[in-house]
Design an enzyme around this catalytic site. Structure first.
Site, PDB file in Angstrom:
ATOM      1  N   SER A 287       0.835  -1.202   0.000  1.00 25.81           N
ATOM      2  CA  SER A 287       0.000   0.000   0.000  1.00 25.81           C
ATOM      3  C   SER A 287       0.867   1.249   0.000  1.00 25.81           C
ATOM      4  O   SER A 287       1.755   1.399   0.838  1.00 25.81           O
ATOM      5  CB  SER A 287      -0.927   0.032   1.215  1.00 25.81           C
TER       6      SER A 287
ATOM      7  N   VAL B  39       7.107   2.085   4.621  1.00 30.19           N
ATOM      8  CA  VAL B  39       8.081   1.340   3.819  1.00 30.19           C
ATOM      9  C   VAL B  39       7.743   1.453   2.331  1.00 30.19           C
ATOM     10  O   VAL B  39       8.631   1.621   1.494  1.00 30.19           O
ATOM     11  CB  VAL B  39       8.164  -0.131   4.268  1.00 30.19           C
ATOM     12  N   CYS B  40       6.453   1.396   1.996  1.00 29.74           N
ATOM     13  CA  CYS B  40       6.043   1.510   0.588  1.00 29.74           C
ATOM     14  C   CYS B  40       6.309   2.914   0.055  1.00 29.74           C
ATOM     15  O   CYS B  40       6.745   3.085  -1.088  1.00 29.74           O
ATOM     16  CB  CYS B  40       4.562   1.163   0.443  1.00 29.74           C
ATOM     17  N   ASP B  41       6.068   3.911   0.878  1.00 33.79           N
ATOM     18  CA  ASP B  41       6.367   5.302   0.538  1.00 33.79           C
ATOM     19  C   ASP B  41       7.860   5.427   0.240  1.00 33.79           C
ATOM     20  O   ASP B  41       8.260   5.974  -0.801  1.00 33.79           O
ATOM     21  CB  ASP B  41       5.956   6.185   1.716  1.00 33.79           C
TER      22      ASP B  41
ATOM     23  N   THR C 216       8.896   3.636  -3.047  1.00 33.92           N
ATOM     24  CA  THR C 216       8.473   4.363  -4.248  1.00 33.92           C
ATOM     25  C   THR C 216       9.315   5.615  -4.451  1.00 33.92           C
ATOM     26  O   THR C 216       9.744   5.911  -5.569  1.00 33.92           O
ATOM     27  CB  THR C 216       6.977   4.698  -4.164  1.00 33.92           C
TER      28      THR C 216
END
Length: 162
Positions: A51, A56-58, A61
């Site tokens: 998500s 961590v995804c932020d 990306t």
């Protein structure tokens, strides 16, 4: 067995390995346009995240936006987030070198690349590099979904791909 926050999870779909032809898939752009892998010719780094709205995804990306864009080719970030959420996040984060794709509708990408977390209906954190001939050159499936990917190895594979 892969885990999410220490809990075992089951991945569904067909995992890919280095040397495979990258499987096709259908996903949605932030404009709700349906696209397939063929929409992105040349080499591709495919960053897969659970998500966009998590730390961590932020970070994943943002890192690929900053570091991979100078290596040529296309950087795709795929998640099950709605296209509207992806567009909002990219706008707020100033992300402009990464193409975000939503797999929320029919999980085509997740099933094709073996990254569907059955228990959560989220995508498993992973990275793939596909060369301009459609051959998978690099694969990284994370054992723990909340851990960061190996950026250096992924970027080196992307730089080396033709």
């Amino acid at each position: 067995m892969p885990t999410f926050k220490g809990n075992n999870v089951t991945l569904q779909g067909n995992p890919v390995k280095v040397g495979d032809q990258a499987p096709d898939f259908t996903a949605l752009t932030t404009s709700l346009d349906e696209v397939t892998l063929a929409a992105y010719p040349g080499k591709k780094l495919i960053s897969v995240i659970p998500s966009i709205d998590t730390g961590v995804c932020d970070a994943q990306t943002r890192a690929f936006n900053e570091k991979a864009s100078s290596l040529g080719g296309t950087v795709l970030t795929v998640s099950n987030d709605l296209p509207f959420a992806q567009r909002r996040w990219c706008s707020a984060a100033g992300i402009d070198n990464v193409v975000t794709l939503s797999d929320h509708r029919d999980l085509s990408f997740a099933k094709s690349f073996g990254v569907l977390i059955e228990e959560l209906r989220l995508l498993a954190r992973s990275v793939f590099v596909v060369d301009s001939n459609g051959t998978v050159q690099y694969v990284q499936y994370m054992d723990e979904m909340t851990d960061e990917v190996d950026f250096d190895s992924a970027l080196a594979a992307f730089a080396a791909a033709n």
